[in-house]
Design a protein around this motif. Structure first.
Motif, short mmCIF file in Angstrom:
data_model
loop_
_atom_site.label_atom_id
_atom_site.label_comp_id
_atom_site.label_asym_id
_atom_site.label_seq_id
_atom_site.Cartn_x
_atom_site.Cartn_y
_atom_site.Cartn_z
N VAL A 21 0.82 -1.20 0.00
CA VAL A 21 0.00 0.00 0.00
C VAL A 21 0.86 1.25 0.00
O VAL A 21 0.53 2.25 -0.64
CB VAL A 21 -0.95 -0.02 1.21
N HIS A 22 1.98 1.22 0.69
CA HIS A 22 2.80 2.42 0.82
C HIS A 22 3.28 2.98 -0.52
O HIS A 22 3.25 4.20 -0.70
CB HIS A 22 3.97 2.16 1.76
N PRO A 23 3.73 2.18 -1.48
CA PRO A 23 4.11 2.77 -2.78
C PRO A 23 2.93 3.47 -3.47
O PRO A 23 3.12 4.50 -4.12
CB PRO A 23 4.59 1.57 -3.60
N ALA A 24 1.73 2.93 -3.32
CA ALA A 24 0.56 3.57 -3.93
C ALA A 24 0.31 4.93 -3.28
O ALA A 24 -0.04 5.90 -3.96
CB ALA A 24 -0.67 2.69 -3.80
N LEU A 25 0.50 5.01 -1.97
CA LEU A 25 0.32 6.30 -1.29
C LEU A 25 1.40 7.30 -1.72
O LEU A 25 1.10 8.48 -1.94
CB LEU A 25 0.33 6.11 0.22
N TRP A 26 2.64 6.83 -1.85
CA TRP A 26 3.70 7.73 -2.30
C TRP A 26 3.44 8.20 -3.73
O TRP A 26 3.68 9.37 -4.06
CB TRP A 26 5.07 7.05 -2.21
N ALA A 27 2.97 7.30 -4.59
CA ALA A 27 2.65 7.70 -5.97
C ALA A 27 1.51 8.71 -5.98
O ALA A 27 1.52 9.66 -6.78
CB ALA A 27 2.27 6.46 -6.78
N ALA A 28 0.55 8.55 -5.08
CA ALA A 28 -0.56 9.50 -5.01
C ALA A 28 -0.06 10.87 -4.60
O ALA A 28 -0.44 11.89 -5.22
CB ALA A 28 -1.60 9.00 -4.00
N PHE A 29 0.79 10.93 -3.60
CA PHE A 29 1.33 12.23 -3.17
C PHE A 29 2.19 12.86 -4.25
O PHE A 29 2.16 14.08 -4.46
CB PHE A 29 2.11 12.09 -1.87
N ALA A 30 2.96 12.03 -4.97
CA ALA A 30 3.80 12.57 -6.06
C ALA A 30 2.93 13.12 -7.19
O ALA A 30 3.22 14.20 -7.74
CB ALA A 30 4.72 11.47 -6.59
N ALA A 31 1.87 12.41 -7.54
CA ALA A 31 0.97 12.87 -8.61
C ALA A 31 0.27 14.17 -8.18
O ALA A 31 0.12 15.09 -8.99
CB ALA A 31 -0.06 11.80 -8.94
N LEU A 32 -0.15 14.24 -6.93
CA LEU A 32 -0.78 15.48 -6.45
C LEU A 32 0.19 16.66 -6.49
O LEU A 32 -0.18 17.76 -6.92
CB LEU A 32 -1.31 15.27 -5.03
N ALA A 33 1.41 16.43 -6.06
CA ALA A 33 2.40 17.51 -6.05
C ALA A 33 2.75 17.94 -7.48
O ALA A 33 2.81 19.15 -7.78
CB ALA A 33 3.66 17.06 -5.31
N ALA A 34 2.98 16.98 -8.37
CA ALA A 34 3.31 17.32 -9.76
C ALA A 34 2.14 18.05 -10.43
O ALA A 34 2.35 19.02 -11.19
CB ALA A 34 3.66 16.06 -10.54
N GLY A 35 0.92 17.60 -10.16
CA GLY A 35 -0.25 18.27 -10.73
C GLY A 35 -0.37 19.70 -10.22
O GLY A 35 -0.70 20.62 -10.99
N LEU A 38 2.30 21.81 -12.01
CA LEU A 38 1.91 22.10 -13.40
C LEU A 38 0.78 23.14 -13.47
O LEU A 38 0.80 24.02 -14.34
CB LEU A 38 1.49 20.82 -14.11
N CYS A 39 -0.18 23.05 -12.56
CA CYS A 39 -1.26 24.04 -12.56
C CYS A 39 -0.74 25.43 -12.24
O CYS A 39 -1.17 26.43 -12.84
CB CYS A 39 -2.35 23.63 -11.57
N VAL A 40 0.19 25.53 -11.31
CA VAL A 40 0.77 26.84 -10.96
C VAL A 40 1.56 27.39 -12.15
O VAL A 40 1.46 28.58 -12.49
CB VAL A 40 1.63 26.72 -9.69
N ILE A 41 2.35 26.54 -12.82
CA ILE A 41 3.11 27.00 -13.99
C ILE A 41 2.16 27.45 -15.10
O ILE A 41 2.37 28.49 -15.74
CB ILE A 41 4.06 25.88 -14.48
N GLY A 42 1.11 26.68 -15.34
CA GLY A 42 0.13 27.06 -16.36
C GLY A 42 -0.54 28.37 -16.01
O GLY A 42 -0.74 29.24 -16.88
N GLY A 66 -1.94 19.01 -15.47
CA GLY A 66 -1.86 19.19 -14.02
C GLY A 66 -3.15 18.81 -13.33
O GLY A 66 -3.15 18.13 -12.29
N ALA A 67 -4.26 19.21 -13.92
CA ALA A 67 -5.56 18.84 -13.34
C ALA A 67 -5.77 17.33 -13.42
O ALA A 67 -6.30 16.72 -12.48
CB ALA A 67 -6.68 19.58 -14.06
#
Length: 183
Positions: A21-35, A38-42, A66-67
């Motif tokens: 489960v932990h890798p899925a949670l880390w991937a979720a946080f990474a996707a949220l941060a990257a999104g 990207l939204c701020v840059i846009g 980003g969204a």
């Protein structure tokens, strides 16, 4: 021997599920941060351009992806947390099942309380003996009168097994009737 091996296997599979489960949670946080980045840059790129035709590249290359990353991260986070909760529930269930006591010799159930005074808790659904562990020491417990008991709104407590007034069992069993005389 087999039960011990099964417990070890169950424990190993549960901890493996928790680790997965932990890798899925880390991937979720990474996707949220990257999104979010990207939204701020846009937004920054769009805010610097006056004309819509110059804003579209920022919208297409940063804000929309980003969204999408924010939505994907939210879904991953929700799935990871529900999987983690399910694994924890399974672990607790395993601990409860493993903690079952060995088969004890069967004894007839005995009432824990023996007092004759009957109490109830306002808003409750049961009536108890005064020394029942569920109401002992509770200041909100009040005496139960016969009218409330006769209405049937309250049921007897399964712990102390109270009896309504007037239905108490006699201390001594009745004597056996004399056999009929033979003719």
């Amino acid at each position: 021997m087999r039960a011990a091996r099964t417990d070890t296997t169950d424990s190993a599979s549960r901890s493996a599920r928790l680790r997965a489960v932990h890798p899925a949670l880390w991937a979720a946080f990474a996707a949220l941060a990257a999104g979010a980045v990207l939204c701020v840059i846009g937004w920054y790129g769009i805010s610097g351009e006056r004309f819509a035709e110059r804003q579209l590249p920022y919208l297409a290359s940063c804000t929309v992806p980003g969204a999408a990353l924010i939505v994907a991260g939210t879904l991953l986070l929700t799935h990871g947390r529900s999987t983690l909760a399910a694994a924890r529930v399974e672990e607790l269930y395993g601990l409860l099942v493993a903690a079952e006591p060995a088969a004890a010799p069967e004894r007839p159930p005995t009432a824990m309380a023996t007092s004759g005074e009957l109490l109830m808790v306002p808003g409750g659904t049961l009536w108890h003996r005064a020394d029942c562990p569920l109401v002992a020491g509770k200041p909100e417990a009040v005496p139960a009168d016969a009218t409330i008991l006769s209405q049937g709104d309250l049921g007897p407590c399964p712990i102390c097994e109270p009896r309504p007034p007037g239905t108490d069992l006699p201390d001594e069993p009745p004597a056996a009737p004399d056999p009929a005389p033979e003719r």
